[in-house]
Design a protein around this motif. Sequence first.
Motif, PDB file in Angstrom:
ATOM      1  N   SER A  68       0.832  -1.201   0.000  1.00 50.54           N
ATOM      2  CA  SER A  68       0.000   0.000   0.000  1.00 50.54           C
ATOM      3  C   SER A  68       0.864   1.248   0.000  1.00 50.54           C
ATOM      4  N   ARG A  91      -4.682  16.088  -1.053  1.00 53.61           N
ATOM      5  CA  ARG A  91      -5.797  15.374  -0.410  1.00 53.61           C
ATOM      6  C   ARG A  91      -7.105  16.141  -0.591  1.00 53.61           C
ATOM      7  N   GLN A  95     -10.548  15.075  -2.530  1.00 55.67           N
ATOM      8  CA  GLN A  95     -11.874  15.074  -1.918  1.00 55.67           C
ATOM      9  C   GLN A  95     -12.862  15.869  -2.760  1.00 55.67           C
ATOM     10  N   ASP A 100     -10.379   8.917  -4.976  1.00 53.19           N
ATOM     11  CA  ASP A 100     -10.052   8.236  -3.724  1.00 53.19           C
ATOM     12  C   ASP A 100      -8.553   8.069  -3.512  1.00 53.19           C
ATOM     13  N   GLU A 104      -7.794   9.273   0.226  1.00 45.62           N
ATOM     14  CA  GLU A 104      -7.742   8.287   1.302  1.00 45.62           C
ATOM     15  C   GLU A 104      -6.340   8.242   1.921  1.00 45.62           C
ATOM     16  N   GLU A 106      -4.559   5.753   3.086  1.00 44.97           N
ATOM     17  CA  GLU A 106      -3.771   4.613   2.626  1.00 44.97           C
ATOM     18  C   GLU A 106      -4.425   4.040   1.374  1.00 44.97           C
ATOM     19  N   VAL A 107      -3.614   3.758   0.363  1.00 48.07           N
ATOM     20  CA  VAL A 107      -4.129   3.308  -0.939  1.00 48.07           C
ATOM     21  C   VAL A 107      -3.522   1.945  -1.261  1.00 48.07           C
TER      22      VAL A 107
END
Length: 237
Positions: A68, A91, A95, A100, A104, A106-107
Amino acid sequence: MSASPTFEQLLDDAALYSFEHQLHLAEVLGEHAWEADLAEPRFAFTGVQPRVCSRFHLLGSAAPGPRSWLWGWANPQGYPQPILALGEYVRDFGQRHGIDALAEPEVPFDALPGAPTDPNLVAGMLTEAAKAAANNWTSYSGEVGGGTRAAFLVEHPDFTLPPPAPTRVMRVLQQGLAELRLSDHRRAVHAYAVRRGLSPVHDADRLTLNSPGLSATVHFDQLGRIENINASMEQPA
């Protein structure tokens, strides 16, 4: 860039302009190593042409264990705010636009296009998207232990691109289109042309670019892929 770009569109928007920045960075630095102190904070390149960055931004890290990407602003180690602010801007961009991978904390690798497994490739994809979102273009990534790859955006006056030279523009177009993974060739070329001031003009199956010493027509096939590039170049006197 459209009002609500997808993650893949951000990668196309960044591809060629980012590629030229990375070519320029390699030429400026030559043979080098890097060192960073995230607490101070300080980011420097050592070697034959050392540079201490005027600013740098921690984007995040891609780790092979959890498979991740973790954004810097979500890292529990709590890094200084000045090196996290740009990632927080990305980020917020994610949003606003429903992306995402940018929003998010953690991806998972599997959530990215093509489900890549190489941390270096993952770090590159998230970095490219962040560049297009934040309009900040010179990046650097390096291993930080255990196969984990950390990614940064770095700033220094010497990293700024010089005015577009015909031979460099053609190298970026030809080499970049051959080596980079693009979803939409026309979008990628247009984004580069706009950012480089190449006065792009669209026609049904072509895109014409013009700058001092360069006139180029990029032809696309029925699937929107590059078919050929016809160019006339003159080096400015």
